[in-house]
Motif scaffolding. Sequence first.
Motif, PDB file in Angstrom:
ATOM      1  N   PHE A  74     -25.312  -0.024  -0.153  1.00 43.00           N
ATOM      2  CA  PHE A  74     -24.746   1.027  -0.996  1.00 43.00           C
ATOM      3  C   PHE A  74     -24.963   0.741  -2.474  1.00 43.00           C
ATOM      4  CE2 PHE A  74     -21.020   1.928  -3.700  1.00 43.00           C
ATOM      5  CZ  PHE A  74     -21.221   3.292  -3.859  1.00 43.00           C
ATOM      6  N   LEU A  75     -24.585  -0.450  -2.923  1.00 40.98           N
ATOM      7  CA  LEU A  75     -24.686  -0.759  -4.345  1.00 40.98           C
ATOM      8  C   LEU A  75     -26.135  -0.802  -4.815  1.00 40.98           C
ATOM      9  CD1 LEU A  75     -21.880  -3.457  -4.740  1.00 40.98           C
ATOM     10  CD2 LEU A  75     -21.899  -1.131  -5.681  1.00 40.98           C
ATOM     11  N   ASP A  76     -27.029  -1.221  -3.945  1.00 42.07           N
ATOM     12  CA  ASP A  76     -28.439  -1.257  -4.317  1.00 42.07           C
ATOM     13  C   ASP A  76     -28.953   0.156  -4.596  1.00 42.07           C
ATOM     14  OD1 ASP A  76     -30.831  -2.813  -4.736  1.00 42.07           O
ATOM     15  OD2 ASP A  76     -31.617  -1.883  -2.916  1.00 42.07           O
ATOM     16  N   ARG A  77     -28.506   1.111  -3.829  1.00 47.56           N
ATOM     17  CA  ARG A  77     -28.909   2.511  -4.024  1.00 47.56           C
ATOM     18  C   ARG A  77     -28.110   3.172  -5.145  1.00 47.56           C
ATOM     19  NH1 ARG A  77     -32.185   7.039  -3.725  1.00 47.56           N
ATOM     20  NH2 ARG A  77     -30.940   8.886  -3.325  1.00 47.56           N
ATOM     21  N   PHE A  78     -26.878   2.744  -5.321  1.00 46.83           N
ATOM     22  CA  PHE A  78     -25.948   3.380  -6.262  1.00 46.83           C
ATOM     23  C   PHE A  78     -26.258   3.013  -7.714  1.00 46.83           C
ATOM     24  CE2 PHE A  78     -21.502   3.348  -8.170  1.00 46.83           C
ATOM     25  CZ  PHE A  78     -21.344   4.729  -8.189  1.00 46.83           C
ATOM     26  N   THR A  79     -26.844   1.826  -7.937  1.00 45.15           N
ATOM     27  CA  THR A  79     -27.029   1.323  -9.292  1.00 45.15           C
ATOM     28  C   THR A  79     -28.502   1.065  -9.605  1.00 45.15           C
ATOM     29  OG1 THR A  79     -26.706  -0.991  -8.638  1.00 45.15           O
ATOM     30  CG2 THR A  79     -24.746   0.260  -9.271  1.00 45.15           C
ATOM     31  N   THR A  80     -28.801   0.971 -10.906  1.00 41.17           N
ATOM     32  CA  THR A  80     -30.190   0.932 -11.356  1.00 41.17           C
ATOM     33  C   THR A  80     -30.819  -0.452 -11.358  1.00 41.17           C
ATOM     34  OG1 THR A  80     -29.494   0.642 -13.667  1.00 41.17           O
ATOM     35  CG2 THR A  80     -29.752   2.905 -12.864  1.00 41.17           C
TER      36      THR A  80
END
Length: 832
Positions: free
Chosen positions: A519-525
């Motif tokens: 999730f965080l890998d997709r959510f953040t740049t």
Amino acid sequence: MKTNVKALVIGGGAVGTSIAYHLARAGWDDVMMLERDELTSGSTWHAAGLLPYFNMSFATTHIHDYSIRFYKTLEEETGLNAGFAVVGNLRMAQTDERMEEYQLYASTAETCGVPYVFMTPEEIKARWPLIRTEDLKGALYHNTDGYINPADVTMAMAKGARQRGVMIERRWQADAFHWTGEAWEVTATKMVEKGGNLVPSDEQIVITAEHVVTASGNHAQRTAKMLGIKIPAIPVEHQFIVMDRDPALVEYRKDNPEHPVIRDADAQSYVREERGGWILGVYEKNAPARFEYGVPDSFRADLFELDLDRIEDQYMAMNHRIPSAEDCGLKNDFNGPICYTPDGNPLVGPAPGLRNMWLAEGFSFGITAAGGTGYYLAQMMVDGEAEIDMASLDPKRYGPWMTTEWAARKNEEAYEHVYILHHPDEERPACRPLRCSPAYDRQKARGAQFGLVNGWERPNYFGPVDAPESFDHDIRSFRRGAWWQYAVEEARAIRQNVGLIDATAFAKHRVSGPGATAFLDRFTTNKLPKVGRINLTYALTAQGTTRTEYTIVRLAEDDYYLVSAGAWHAYDEDYLYKAIADAEPAVGRINVEDVTTKYGVFAIAGPKARAVLQSVIKDADPATALSNKRFPWLSARQIELGMCPVNAIRVAYTGELGWELHHPIEMQNYLFDLLEKAGEAHDMKLVGARAQNWLRQEKSYRAFGTELGRDATPMEADLPRFVDLTKDFHGKDAMQAKGIRSTCVTLLIDGPADADPWGREVLYAGDTRVGRLTSGGYSVHFGKSIGMGYVHPDHAAVGTRLQVKMFDALWPCEIVEDSPYDPQNATIRQDG
């Protein structure tokens, strides 16, 4: 009556009507608006209809600008005259300080392309001889606005909306909202007349709508209860009186155009012409909030009893300013509810915790804002984002800690502050203190002067504990206030020695579970950090602009600690929680916990920061525990300071050697005392937010809400090092498609000897407006003013000479390299 629509707008005042109109104009062909009574029957009907252009808010200035331009087009489109009297607006100043306020207004207006002129008392008198001017310093005059008939402009927008297919249904009240998972089911009840009151009938329907917008005005508290959320929009009494004919005015008008709206801010009032007489409106003290828990069923297009004693001073001031009005009799009076919010700005945007529910509530200047609100909210709903950053108006700028009592008292304060000098460093006292870190009393005893951040008390600076009675910390200024010298000392302490900052107000969330990493890998740049490391990263909007800034600490493979801006706690949290809910079905379970009030934060920074911590750290080898080898820059470790367990993060927002010390909040006073005692040997100073703000500009650290927001991408903010283009992330394609429309830069400014920019000023290259400041302050390292802002890419090169508008004059400035203080980060990385 249709029962299935794309968008349902609740409320038929000027704001709701504009939203319905603009949704249809933006291409939605299935829009309905419900009004529980008649159109304009809320605050719209008794509004004075003024169009105050100037505002220190970038977003609000754009909204007002659009409204004024839009209203001038309605007659051609609809055939209805909106009653717009383009007479201009004259803001008079009785003091030099008021003129300085107008000069800041004006520079902000220029960033939005709003024209204006300054006038001398002699110029005012020559043009409008009925105005007394001998005690004035001057005025700010804007000739393209004026006043409008609220009912007429609402009806014109309603006709335009109908022409575009909007269904407008009167005498229908929204009584319940239910989210099915795909759409809203809104139960509406037919309202009928009974004994002069409007009461529910037995007739009900359920309307299914993909999107719902509430523009319920005075009924916002009822709306909040039905939705199960908090909306700090509560009406306050607002009085204005209509005077009989003024013979001197009638004589003047035989050969002259109408007077502009006359704003005598130092007298807390405005005056405009009305059929040969005058209208006086006031923003006085002690105007009470009304309808804190809902509007009585018996209250329709009604008014409150007039309280002339409360406005006697303003009435006498009008007679002083316009002597011919003294003999005019009272023709009519109005004392009606005008909705307010704690900061005076409306609540516009997505509702907290709800899908496809949009709020447009709390409009104290509803007629002025209606057109622009409809335009920009329609962009948010139809296109996914507005062309300007609307975050400053987002409903989630007040968190769930807010109560009805707090909102009512703060709204009363906001009302009486309409014409009080709006110093950029002002701190309003009502309802304070409320949210306090445990060390509040200790810091107060050491001279802390607090600012308000999302309800939290946070030290702005530390003044002298033994100050003489003549010293007033509340002295504000548009130049360098009483606090400035103390902020300078604090900034120098961090650059040269060591300082301690209370950063407890940071928003803090724990995200963990099998789906957390994906999730965080997709959510953040940015790339996710390795275990025990940290990174700075951004979450983007669907349009590729910056939605949230995070510092992410990776505690374990699927366990992350997220830190974001304290002022944007609920705003960030809502976006995070909704994104997690969307992602979970694909990536697996994600646990999220708000731990903001579980952990306090102290930031210690400066060349001697390591020495202070070494004296209290419990480690087998204290001398090396904080070395680069064992505790490198941009890493995190669990350490023990005395008896306090601390999640220490080696990062410093000030650009010096430093650590953030995240600790159990119940141990904060113990840790404060421990650090304070350890710091005595190194002359450690307590440091406030104002010095920290200056220091971060010396390092070109962008701040969310100023340099970072929904009108610029991280690439436009010149932050490519925090964007990993090798991976896929939300908003990436849109970000790249936007290109570079403007560029964030840092500037050193040769400004006035006694003033610094506030971050709202316009930038020029010769006679061409090329950008604006978003932050400003003083650099202790360079000994001059500093600022950050956005300029056209053609003017963004290091070494470019520009001018910044301050106090109605242009001052030279130069674009410098990013991080002009210690560009190689040698001080941050220093070993020991």
